[in-house]
Write a protein that holds these residues in place. Structure first.
Motif, PDB file in Angstrom:
ATOM      1  N   PRO A 192       0.802  -1.225   0.000  1.00  0.00           N
ATOM      2  CA  PRO A 192       0.000   0.000   0.000  1.00  0.00           C
ATOM      3  C   PRO A 192       0.836   1.278   0.000  1.00  0.00           C
ATOM      4  CG  PRO A 192      -0.966  -1.595   1.491  1.00  0.00           C
ATOM      5  CD  PRO A 192       0.343  -2.173   1.035  1.00  0.00           C
ATOM      6  N   GLY A 193       2.040   1.217   0.556  1.00  0.00           N
ATOM      7  CA  GLY A 193       2.893   2.393   0.605  1.00  0.00           C
ATOM      8  C   GLY A 193       3.376   2.862  -0.749  1.00  0.00           C
ATOM      9  N   ASN A 194       3.189   2.033  -1.787  1.00  0.00           N
ATOM     10  CA  ASN A 194       3.583   2.389  -3.145  1.00  0.00           C
ATOM     11  C   ASN A 194       2.375   2.711  -4.026  1.00  0.00           C
ATOM     12  OD1 ASN A 194       5.904  -0.026  -2.489  1.00  0.00           O
ATOM     13  ND2 ASN A 194       6.603   1.963  -3.204  1.00  0.00           N
ATOM     14  N   ILE A 195       1.200   2.875  -3.395  1.00  0.00           N
ATOM     15  CA  ILE A 195      -0.041   3.069  -4.152  1.00  0.00           C
ATOM     16  C   ILE A 195      -0.720   4.368  -3.730  1.00  0.00           C
ATOM     17  CG2 ILE A 195      -2.303   2.105  -4.722  1.00  0.00           C
ATOM     18  CD1 ILE A 195      -1.194  -0.662  -3.945  1.00  0.00           C
ATOM     19  N   PHE A 196      -1.112   5.169  -4.713  1.00  0.00           N
ATOM     20  CA  PHE A 196      -1.919   6.361  -4.466  1.00  0.00           C
ATOM     21  C   PHE A 196      -3.177   6.262  -5.305  1.00  0.00           C
ATOM     22  CE2 PHE A 196      -3.445  10.566  -5.651  1.00  0.00           C
ATOM     23  CZ  PHE A 196      -3.556  11.180  -4.422  1.00  0.00           C
ATOM     24  N   LEU A 197      -4.319   6.615  -4.714  1.00  0.00           N
ATOM     25  CA  LEU A 197      -5.584   6.607  -5.434  1.00  0.00           C
ATOM     26  C   LEU A 197      -6.077   8.033  -5.612  1.00  0.00           C
ATOM     27  CD1 LEU A 197      -7.423   3.604  -3.722  1.00  0.00           C
ATOM     28  CD2 LEU A 197      -5.938   3.598  -5.733  1.00  0.00           C
ATOM     29  N   GLY A 198      -6.456   8.358  -6.834  1.00  0.00           N
ATOM     30  CA  GLY A 198      -6.919   9.702  -7.135  1.00  0.00           C
ATOM     31  C   GLY A 198      -8.309   9.711  -7.731  1.00  0.00           C
ATOM     32  N   ASN A 199      -8.923  10.878  -7.734  1.00  0.00           N
ATOM     33  CA  ASN A 199     -10.222  11.068  -8.373  1.00  0.00           C
ATOM     34  C   ASN A 199      -9.989  11.094  -9.879  1.00  0.00           C
ATOM     35  OD1 ASN A 199     -12.775  11.743  -9.130  1.00  0.00           O
ATOM     36  ND2 ASN A 199     -12.848  13.698  -8.076  1.00  0.00           N
TER      37      ASN A 199
END
Length: 348
Positions: free
Chosen positions: A72-79
């Motif tokens: 999870p530390g390598n994942i970003f979720l955006g709109n």
């Protein structure tokens, strides 16, 4: 390759004290939430959405960890991926000073977002065969170049770029290299996700809008080093992904078998559609595609576009894009939609 990403950051971002949301200020499990000024009585609908969503979308990231093989530390979720693009400009590009490089023709939001942030856009046009022109990139790079945007498979051309060309850029540029893989699920090329450990300046963008069929939910993904992901989390809006979206996405991520079957069907229909369109006398070229669309060079493209539109069939006229004169971009539809399109093209 040794790169200090901290040196690429804008000074104001380095000094930024991020907003602390209500859900950031405690750890552990709670049952009574009286901290965020929510409506404790519920909502006008069922299920209730009176509580703010998880600001870090932990459950989705844990599910993506199983699918993508990244923590999870390598994942970003955006709109949408558009938010990821916007935040990268906010974090790394100084307005009126820095520049970025794009490879026209390509996805338009890289340039639109640059203009919003007053960042200079430099162009390294693709070759006539729609491949990366490395000498053009070399000409455009200077000490103020912060980001190189690479869209592979490319929109609107549909082709994936040669892997060695992308690796050449990664090995010789010390700014951010952002590879937009929105259409990677339809391609024979492998994702660059496995190379994240080798290149600290690499950012991968993917989306749930295409192969996953969730365009209406607006959820994009950025994969990068923990340092870059931490920066994006610090500057994003506190609750950028709504609760309803998180719930639906989490459910959808359990349907990988269904998605894989849809991908196989779309690829097969893409190949069939390309074959049928190429037989039309007015068609000059159907470019090879590794996406869910075709770029078609056709005589009198604008006139045909307007005729299709008048008959209720909407495609995309890309004739004004560099190297795409008289080209229409046509998304692969259902079998019935593809058949109707072909019948109409044969008529007009």
């Amino acid at each position: 390759m040794t790169i200090n990403i901290d040196l690429l950051l804008r000074d104001n971002i380095k000094k930024l004290i991020p907003y602390a949301s209500a859900r950031d200020e405690f750890s552990g499990t709670a049952h009574i939430f009286l901290d965020a000024n929510e409506n404790s009585l519920g909502s006008a609908i069922t299920p209730a959405y009176n509580r703010y969503p998880d600001p870090h979308q932990i459950k989705i990231k844990e599910k993506l960890m199983e699918i993508k093989g990244l923590p999870p530390g390598n994942i970003f979720l955006g709109n949408g991926s558009d938010e990821c693009i916007d935040l990268l400009y906010r974090a790394f590009c100084n307005p009126g000073k820095d520049n970025v490089i794009i490879h026209p023709p390509t996805y338009g939001m890289y340039e639109v977002s640059a203009h919003i942030h007053d960042v200079e856009v430099r162009r390294a046009p693709l070759t006539e065969s729609f491949e990366l022109n490395l000498s053009e990139f070399e000409k455009q790079i200077d000490e103020h170049t912060k980001i190189i945007w690479i869209c592979s498979p490319n929109n609107p051309t549909g082709n994936s770029f040669k892997r060695q060309d992308i690796e050449t850029i990664l090995n010789n540029f010390d700014g951010l290299v952002v590879i937009d893989e929105a259409y990677i699920n339809f391609s024979r090329q492998k994702s660059f996700i496995r190379e994240l450990t080798e290149y600290p300046n690499l950012v991968i963008l993917q989306t749930l809008s295409k192969a996953w069929g969730l365009a209406g939910l607006r959820l994009g993904m950025a994969f990068a080093s923990e340092f870059i992901i931490d920066v994006l989390n610090r500057i994003k809006p506190p609750y950028n992904i709504g609760q309803a979206t998180q719930e639906i996405v989490l459910k959808a991520l359990g349907g990988t078998d269904i998605v894989n079957e849809m991908i196989r069907e779309i690829v097969q229909m893409r190949n069939e559609l390309a074959d049928e369109i190429s037989r039309l006398s007015s068609v000059i070229n159907v470019y090879p595609s590794e996406a869910n669309f075709l770029l078609v060079k056709i005589k009198n493209a604008r006139k045909i576009y307007n005729k299709l539109l008048g008959l209720g069939i909407v495609v995309r006229d890309r004739s004004s894009a560099p190297g795409c004169s008289d080209c229409l971009r046509i998304t692969v539809g259902t079998k019935e939609q593809n058949g109707k399109l072909l019948d109409t093209l044969r008529t007009i």
